[in-house]
Scaffold this active site. Structure first.
Site, PDB file in Angstrom:
ATOM      1  N   CYS A   1       0.835  -1.202   0.000  1.00 57.97           N
ATOM      2  CA  CYS A   1       0.000   0.000   0.000  1.00 57.97           C
ATOM      3  C   CYS A   1       0.870   1.253   0.000  1.00 57.97           C
ATOM      4  CB  CYS A   1      -0.940  -0.009   1.194  1.00 57.97           C
ATOM      5  SG  CYS A   1      -2.141   1.338   1.169  1.00 57.97           S
TER       6      CYS A   1
ATOM      7  N   GLU B   1      -4.009  -4.604  -4.324  1.00 56.92           N
ATOM      8  CA  GLU B   1      -3.940  -3.200  -4.715  1.00 56.92           C
ATOM      9  C   GLU B   1      -4.521  -3.008  -6.118  1.00 56.92           C
ATOM     10  OE1 GLU B   1      -3.137  -0.395  -3.184  1.00 56.92           O
ATOM     11  OE2 GLU B   1      -2.826  -1.455  -1.303  1.00 56.92           O
TER      12      GLU B   1
END
Length: 227
Positions: free
Chosen positions: A135, A205
């Site tokens: 992230c 993601e």
């Protein structure tokens, strides 16, 4: 080669897929639908609430007070800077109390946060950080790629400025260095286990952009069942 260098090489294709997703490409040009970005912000706000908690869990897993302090600060930073930023987006996007009351995490948002908790609960600090790091890293590299972009849009300009900032670069590099330090003396078997957490998060993601772009939800009639 450090573990993070290995990971960046092995995950290059998934990083590139993140960079080239229509969500990111359209955000960079200012053509992304605000309705899609609103869905992203609502889902990301849910994700960040758990992301902050995972940093607090990481602080509890740390064995030295400096690392405890830094993870606690990262948890506070997520609760503070990023959540405040999302609240400003709520105003710009016209998010209402009804929107928040009716909100449900999409399957991908729910699965991603569940993956993070599993890595933390079944592993150690290295496992937790490996799951959290994509992230930081994916967003940092997106910010670097888009920092010269000119969407000329008050929301998308703000988003790019956040992830291309010096503060975010420093936070990302700190966590990369920390994971390298935590894993430098591990066996190949253990390194492989740590890498698996990181790779899964990289895929999540990518799926997160797709989730927002398609407004993924739990409606069964929209799911193609294989029988």
């Amino acid at each position: 080669m450090t573990l993070c260098k290995e990971l960046r090489v092995e995950c290059d294709a998934i990083f590139e897929a993140n960079f080239n997703h229509p969500f990111i490409e359209e955000l960079a040009t200012g053509t992304l639908s605000e309705d899609i970005f609103k869905e992203y912000i609502l889902q990301d706000s849910y994700y960040l609430q758990h992301y902050a908690k995972l940093h607090a869990l990481a602080a509890a897993q740390a064995t030295d007070m400096h690392t405890v302090r830094r993870f606690a600060q990262h948890a506070e930073g997520t609760c503070g800077a990023e959540i405040d930023l999302h609240e400003s987006y709520f105003s710009l996007l016209g998010v209402t109390e009804q929107d928040l009351a009716q909100f449900k995490p999409a399957p991908t948002a729910y699965a991603y946060t569940s993956h993070l908790y599993r890595a933390a609960m079944e592993g150690d600090l290295a496992a937790t950080l490996a799951a959290l790091l994509p992230c930081y890293w994916v967003y940092y590299e997106i910010g670097e790629r888009l920092k010269e972009a000119t969407p000329n849009h008050p929301i998308y300009d703000k988003w790019i400025a956040m992830y291309s900032s010096e503060w975010f670069e420093q936070s990302t590099n700190e966590q990369i260095e920390r994971l390298n330090e935590l894993t430098k003396d591990l066996s190949q078997k253990r390194r492989a286990e740590i890498k698996a957490h990181f790779i899964k998060s990289c895929h999540y993601e990518l799926q997160f952009w797709e989730m927002a772009y398609t407004k993924q939800n739990w409606d069964l009639e929209k799911v193609e069942l294989q029988v």
